[in-house]
Design an enzyme around this catalytic site. Structure first.
Site, PDB file in Angstrom:
ATOM      1  N   THR A 133       0.815  -1.436  -0.070  1.00 33.64           N
ATOM      2  CA  THR A 133      -0.104  -0.107   0.079  1.00 33.64           C
ATOM      3  C   THR A 133       0.763   1.336   0.027  1.00 33.64           C
ATOM      4  O   THR A 133       1.993   1.344   0.521  1.00 33.64           O
ATOM      5  CB  THR A 133      -0.890  -0.213   1.230  1.00 33.64           C
ATOM      6  OG1 THR A 133      -1.353   1.380   1.488  1.00 33.64           O
ATOM      7  CG2 THR A 133      -0.044  -0.336   2.560  1.00 33.64           C
ATOM      8  N   ASP A 134       0.301   2.634  -0.439  1.00 33.29           N
ATOM      9  CA  ASP A 134       0.846   3.811  -0.327  1.00 33.29           C
ATOM     10  C   ASP A 134       1.171   4.119   1.083  1.00 33.29           C
ATOM     11  O   ASP A 134       1.828   5.229   1.466  1.00 33.29           O
ATOM     12  CB  ASP A 134       0.401   4.714  -1.271  1.00 33.29           C
ATOM     13  CG  ASP A 134      -1.145   4.937  -0.920  1.00 33.29           C
ATOM     14  OD1 ASP A 134      -1.885   4.227  -0.077  1.00 33.29           O
ATOM     15  OD2 ASP A 134      -1.580   5.932  -1.475  1.00 33.29           O
ATOM     16  N   GLU A 135       0.190   3.686   1.981  1.00 35.86           N
ATOM     17  CA  GLU A 135       0.194   3.952   3.395  1.00 35.86           C
ATOM     18  C   GLU A 135       1.588   4.054   4.258  1.00 35.86           C
ATOM     19  O   GLU A 135       1.810   4.508   5.099  1.00 35.86           O
ATOM     20  CB  GLU A 135      -0.990   3.185   4.107  1.00 35.86           C
ATOM     21  CG  GLU A 135      -2.309   3.798   3.459  1.00 35.86           C
ATOM     22  CD  GLU A 135      -3.394   3.462   4.147  1.00 35.86           C
ATOM     23  OE1 GLU A 135      -3.566   3.345   5.565  1.00 35.86           O
ATOM     24  OE2 GLU A 135      -4.503   3.054   3.556  1.00 35.86           O
ATOM     25  N   TYR A 158      -1.836  -0.735  10.984  1.00 35.27           N
ATOM     26  CA  TYR A 158      -2.112  -1.236   9.621  1.00 35.27           C
ATOM     27  C   TYR A 158      -0.796  -1.167   8.741  1.00 35.27           C
ATOM     28  O   TYR A 158      -0.043  -1.947   8.329  1.00 35.27           O
ATOM     29  CB  TYR A 158      -3.262  -0.920   8.932  1.00 35.27           C
ATOM     30  CG  TYR A 158      -3.431  -1.299   7.407  1.00 35.27           C
ATOM     31  CD1 TYR A 158      -3.527  -2.611   6.907  1.00 35.27           C
ATOM     32  CD2 TYR A 158      -3.141  -0.066   6.437  1.00 35.27           C
ATOM     33  CE1 TYR A 158      -3.334  -3.025   5.524  1.00 35.27           C
ATOM     34  CE2 TYR A 158      -3.222  -0.373   5.052  1.00 35.27           C
ATOM     35  CZ  TYR A 158      -3.213  -1.922   4.670  1.00 35.27           C
ATOM     36  OH  TYR A 158      -3.340  -2.028   3.312  1.00 35.27           O
ATOM     37  N   LYS A 162       2.295  -3.411   7.428  1.00 35.66           N
ATOM     38  CA  LYS A 162       2.637  -3.571   5.782  1.00 35.66           C
ATOM     39  C   LYS A 162       4.012  -3.097   5.522  1.00 35.66           C
ATOM     40  O   LYS A 162       4.714  -3.904   4.524  1.00 35.66           O
ATOM     41  CB  LYS A 162       1.739  -2.789   4.883  1.00 35.66           C
ATOM     42  CG  LYS A 162      -0.018  -3.211   4.964  1.00 35.66           C
ATOM     43  CD  LYS A 162       0.011  -4.498   4.352  1.00 35.66           C
ATOM     44  CE  LYS A 162       0.065  -4.701   2.993  1.00 35.66           C
ATOM     45  NZ  LYS A 162      -0.254  -6.080   2.320  1.00 35.66           N
TER      46      LYS A 162
HETATM   47  P1  NAD Z   1      -9.500  -7.582   2.145  1.00 33.37           P
HETATM   48  O1  NAD Z   1      -9.674  -7.446   3.437  1.00 33.37           O
HETATM   49  O2  NAD Z   1     -10.714  -7.176   1.285  1.00 33.37           O
HETATM   50  O3  NAD Z   1      -9.293  -9.128   1.953  1.00 33.37           O
HETATM   51  C1  NAD Z   1      -8.125  -9.808   2.570  1.00 33.37           C
HETATM   52  C2  NAD Z   1      -8.399 -11.305   2.373  1.00 33.37           C
HETATM   53  O4  NAD Z   1      -7.499 -11.891   3.080  1.00 33.37           O
HETATM   54  C3  NAD Z   1      -9.592 -12.017   2.787  1.00 33.37           C
HETATM   55  O5  NAD Z   1     -10.310 -12.624   1.814  1.00 33.37           O
HETATM   56  C4  NAD Z   1      -9.203 -12.682   4.216  1.00 33.37           C
HETATM   57  O6  NAD Z   1      -9.945 -13.600   4.389  1.00 33.37           O
HETATM   58  C5  NAD Z   1      -7.822 -13.020   3.730  1.00 33.37           C
HETATM   59  N1  NAD Z   1      -6.839 -13.524   4.977  1.00 33.37           N
HETATM   60  C6  NAD Z   1      -6.808 -12.392   6.054  1.00 33.37           C
HETATM   61  N2  NAD Z   1      -5.927 -13.066   6.913  1.00 33.37           N
HETATM   62  C7  NAD Z   1      -5.758 -14.007   6.453  1.00 33.37           C
HETATM   63  C8  NAD Z   1      -4.664 -15.337   6.929  1.00 33.37           C
HETATM   64  N3  NAD Z   1      -4.111 -15.210   7.916  1.00 33.37           N
HETATM   65  N4  NAD Z   1      -4.578 -16.403   5.842  1.00 33.37           N
HETATM   66  C9  NAD Z   1      -5.133 -16.303   4.851  1.00 33.37           C
HETATM   67  N5  NAD Z   1      -6.061 -15.413   4.199  1.00 33.37           N
HETATM   68  C10 NAD Z   1      -5.991 -14.370   4.933  1.00 33.37           C
HETATM   69  O7  NAD Z   1      -8.412  -6.895   1.560  1.00 33.37           O
HETATM   70  P2  NAD Z   1      -8.183  -5.918   0.099  1.00 33.37           P
HETATM   71  O8  NAD Z   1      -8.705  -4.727   0.195  1.00 33.37           O
HETATM   72  O9  NAD Z   1      -8.702  -6.812  -0.804  1.00 33.37           O
HETATM   73  O10 NAD Z   1      -6.821  -5.948   0.153  1.00 33.37           O
HETATM   74  C11 NAD Z   1      -5.890  -6.985  -0.500  1.00 33.37           C
HETATM   75  C12 NAD Z   1      -4.390  -6.618  -0.312  1.00 33.37           C
HETATM   76  O11 NAD Z   1      -4.028  -5.199  -1.004  1.00 33.37           O
HETATM   77  C13 NAD Z   1      -4.000  -6.406   1.125  1.00 33.37           C
HETATM   78  O12 NAD Z   1      -2.547  -6.749   1.182  1.00 33.37           O
HETATM   79  C14 NAD Z   1      -3.822  -4.724   1.279  1.00 33.37           C
HETATM   80  O13 NAD Z   1      -2.889  -4.330   2.376  1.00 33.37           O
HETATM   81  C15 NAD Z   1      -3.604  -4.341  -0.290  1.00 33.37           C
HETATM   82  N6  NAD Z   1      -3.952  -3.078  -0.573  1.00 33.37           N
HETATM   83  C16 NAD Z   1      -5.187  -2.815  -0.466  1.00 33.37           C
HETATM   84  C17 NAD Z   1      -5.692  -1.525  -0.842  1.00 33.37           C
HETATM   85  C18 NAD Z   1      -7.332  -1.234  -0.937  1.00 33.37           C
HETATM   86  O14 NAD Z   1      -7.629   0.201  -1.135  1.00 33.37           O
HETATM   87  N7  NAD Z   1      -8.185  -2.008  -0.344  1.00 33.37           N
HETATM   88  C19 NAD Z   1      -4.878  -0.467  -1.301  1.00 33.37           C
HETATM   89  C20 NAD Z   1      -3.583  -0.835  -1.622  1.00 33.37           C
HETATM   90  C21 NAD Z   1      -3.053  -2.219  -1.024  1.00 33.37           C
HETATM   91  P1  TYD Z   2     -10.658   3.913   4.097  1.00 29.16           P
HETATM   92  O1  TYD Z   2     -11.695   3.463   2.987  1.00 29.16           O
HETATM   93  O2  TYD Z   2     -11.138   3.390   5.448  1.00 29.16           O
HETATM   94  O3  TYD Z   2      -9.340   3.610   3.537  1.00 29.16           O
HETATM   95  P2  TYD Z   2      -7.742   4.240   4.265  1.00 29.16           P
HETATM   96  O4  TYD Z   2      -7.925   4.564   5.689  1.00 29.16           O
HETATM   97  O5  TYD Z   2      -6.954   2.980   4.052  1.00 29.16           O
HETATM   98  O6  TYD Z   2      -7.482   5.241   3.186  1.00 29.16           O
HETATM   99  O7  TYD Z   2     -10.790   5.396   4.119  1.00 29.16           O
HETATM  100  C1  TYD Z   2     -10.615   6.396   3.227  1.00 29.16           C
HETATM  101  C2  TYD Z   2     -10.839   7.715   4.027  1.00 29.16           C
HETATM  102  O8  TYD Z   2     -12.018   7.971   4.272  1.00 29.16           O
HETATM  103  C3  TYD Z   2      -9.774   7.938   4.954  1.00 29.16           C
HETATM  104  O9  TYD Z   2      -9.378   9.129   4.995  1.00 29.16           O
HETATM  105  C4  TYD Z   2     -10.829   7.716   6.131  1.00 29.16           C
HETATM  106  C5  TYD Z   2     -12.130   8.306   5.602  1.00 29.16           C
HETATM  107  N1  TYD Z   2     -13.374   7.606   6.176  1.00 29.16           N
HETATM  108  C6  TYD Z   2     -14.583   8.538   6.527  1.00 29.16           C
HETATM  109  O10 TYD Z   2     -14.503   9.598   6.438  1.00 29.16           O
HETATM  110  N2  TYD Z   2     -15.455   7.824   7.172  1.00 29.16           N
HETATM  111  C7  TYD Z   2     -15.691   6.597   7.103  1.00 29.16           C
HETATM  112  O11 TYD Z   2     -16.677   5.943   7.518  1.00 29.16           O
HETATM  113  C8  TYD Z   2     -14.380   5.681   6.853  1.00 29.16           C
HETATM  114  C9  TYD Z   2     -14.617   4.252   6.887  1.00 29.16           C
HETATM  115  C10 TYD Z   2     -13.292   6.402   6.318  1.00 29.16           C
END
Ligand code: NAD
Ligand code: TYD
Length: 356
Positions: A133-135, A158, A162
């Site tokens: 992630t960019d975070e 989080y 990561k």
């Molecule tokens: P998500 O929470 O929707 O899915 C996570 C999946 O991992 C689920 O299916 C869960 O059951 C599985 N999981 C969790 N713990 C596990 C374990 N111990 N063993 C096996 N499986 C396990 O997450 P997402 O939003 O699809 O994110 C996927 C990846 O992308 C993550 O690594 C996250 O850090 C990264 N990412 C997400 C975003 C975003 O905006 N959602 C952005 C950048 C990077």
């Molecule tokens: P989120 O979707 O949780 O992603 P991340 O924290 O990984 O960026 O949140 C996106 C942005 O929205 C973040 O600045 C927090 C804000 N946010 C709200 O304002 N209200 C909400 O209910 C949630 C879940 C997030």
């Protein structure tokens, strides 16, 4: 690639990636999805895929922290690529309970790296791709963007977990020569996202006439990318990326949270006008916006410079925010069954029937 291990493939991005692999990438081999099925994992996301790709798609319910299981899977399926998505992924949850984040995101990544190192000793024709992630880069002021060279400065449990995983992945490259790549991507949105993250939460609450919670002053900035574009970027990196390299992935789409919420409201007004939605009881969607207490340690601004990925591998986002948000809202409107299952946990019963 003939045999790919995808971890976390039952989650949001992982399930979109598996769909991309089978439907769009031209991949002809076998793909094993290792997922623990936490609250965020839902095999229903891939039920059609499982039917259509019988024999080529294998689901394994298991924990990435389980060294022995990972070792057995490498032996049995002779993977030549790993795409590692599995993680605890929600910042708010990491603030309330960081333990699972440390276990899955750090220990889990370590277990997979060990399995890969032992199965792939001396091999160069394989790849371990770590999805990050960019975070990890921390928070920006009003100017500038994250580059691959920006020093790490994670600020939530989080992002710290990561960042730790990213460091382990790089260490395995440097020390053992493991052929790894890393992608650091901005905020994703699209179909199958669990309704705890901003966009799906706001869509569902708005559809039901509930408050739309905006943290703090609503001026925190995120860079949004449609999930299919992220999946295409990962596939491109797998196919053409250089081992040892990190690639930033972003949408060139910086937006304040309040504007994101207003865009969701506008998309809903277009697809399900508020006068036609009985849950609104005479209000419009924007009337539901409610400013609430800020998230502790809330990062102010993220913005991604993805020029390396564009220049070297020719990737760029193909879906703009206006189009992506319409597609996303339409998907949630068209899938009330998915929403009900995810919310009531009914898919867990389905799970028991199919996987126990
Ligand atoms: P998500 O929470 O929707 O899915 C996570 C999946 O991992 C689920 O299916 C869960 O059951 C599985 N999981 C969790 N713990 C596990 C374990 N111990 N063993 C096996 N499986 C396990 O997450 P997402 O939003 O699809 O994110 C996927 C990846 O992308 C993550 O690594 C996250 O850090 C990264 N990412 C997400 C975003 C975003 O905006 N959602 C952005 C950048 C990077
Ligand atoms: P989120 O979707 O949780 O992603 P991340 O924290 O990984 O960026 O949140 C996106 C942005 O929205 C973040 O600045 C927090 C804000 N946010 C709200 O304002 N209200 C909400 O209910 C949630 C879940 C997030």
């Amino acid at each position: 690639m003939n045999s790919i291990l995808v971890t976390g493939g039952a989650g949001f991005i992982g399930s979109n990636f598996i769909r991309h692999a089978f439907e769009k990438s031209g991949f002809k081999g076998r793909l094993v999805n290792l997922d623990k099925l936490t609250y965020a994992g839902n095999p229903e996301n891939l039920a059609d895929m499982a039917r259509a790709c019988k024999g080529r798609y294998v689901f394994v319910k298991g924990d990435i922290c389980d060294f022995k299981l990972a070792g057995r899977l490498f032996k049995k399926y002779k993977f030549d690529a790993v795409v590692h998505f599995a993680a605890e992924s929600h910042v708010d949850r990491s603030i309330f309970g960081p333990k699972d984040f440390v276990e899955t995101n750090i220990h889990g990544t370590f277990a997979l790296l060990e399995a890969a190192r032992s199965a792939w000793t001396g091999r160069k024709d394989v790849r371990f791709h770590h999805v990050s992630t960019d975070e990890v880069y921390g928070s920006l002021g009003p100017k500038g963007k994250f580059k691959e060279t920006t020093p790490y400065d994670p600020r939530s449990p989080y992002s710290a977990s990561k960042a730790s995983a990213d460091h382990l992945v790089r260490a395995y490259r440097h020390t053992y020569g493991l052929p790894v790549t890393i992608s650091n991507c901005s905020n994703n949105y699209g179909p199958y996202q669990f309704p705890e993250k901003l966009i799906p939460l706001v869509i569902l609450n708005a559809m039901e006439g509930k408050p739309l919670p905006v943290y703090g002053d609503g001026k925190n900035v995120r860079d949004w990318l449609y999930v299919e574009d992220h999946c295409a970027a990962i596939w491109r990196i797998l196919a053409k990326g250089r081992p040892g390299e990190t690639y930033n992935v972003g949408g060139d789409c910086e937006m304040k949270n309040i504007d994101v919420v207003r865009s969701v409201c506008a998309a809903l007004e277009e697809l399900l006008p508020s006068p036609e939605n009985p849950a609104l009881r005479g209000r419009n969607y924007e009337n539901l916006i409610t400013f609430v207490k800020d998230r502790p340690g809330h990062d102010r601004r993220y913005a991604i410079d993805f020029s390396k990925l564009r220049r070297r591998l020719g990737w760029r986002p193909s879906v703009d925010f206006a189009g992506g948000i319409l597609r996303t809202v339409r998907w949630y409107l068209d899938n009330p069954g998915w929403i009900k299952n995810v919310r009531t946990g009914a898919y867990r019963k389905w799970l028991k029937r199919n996987y126990s």
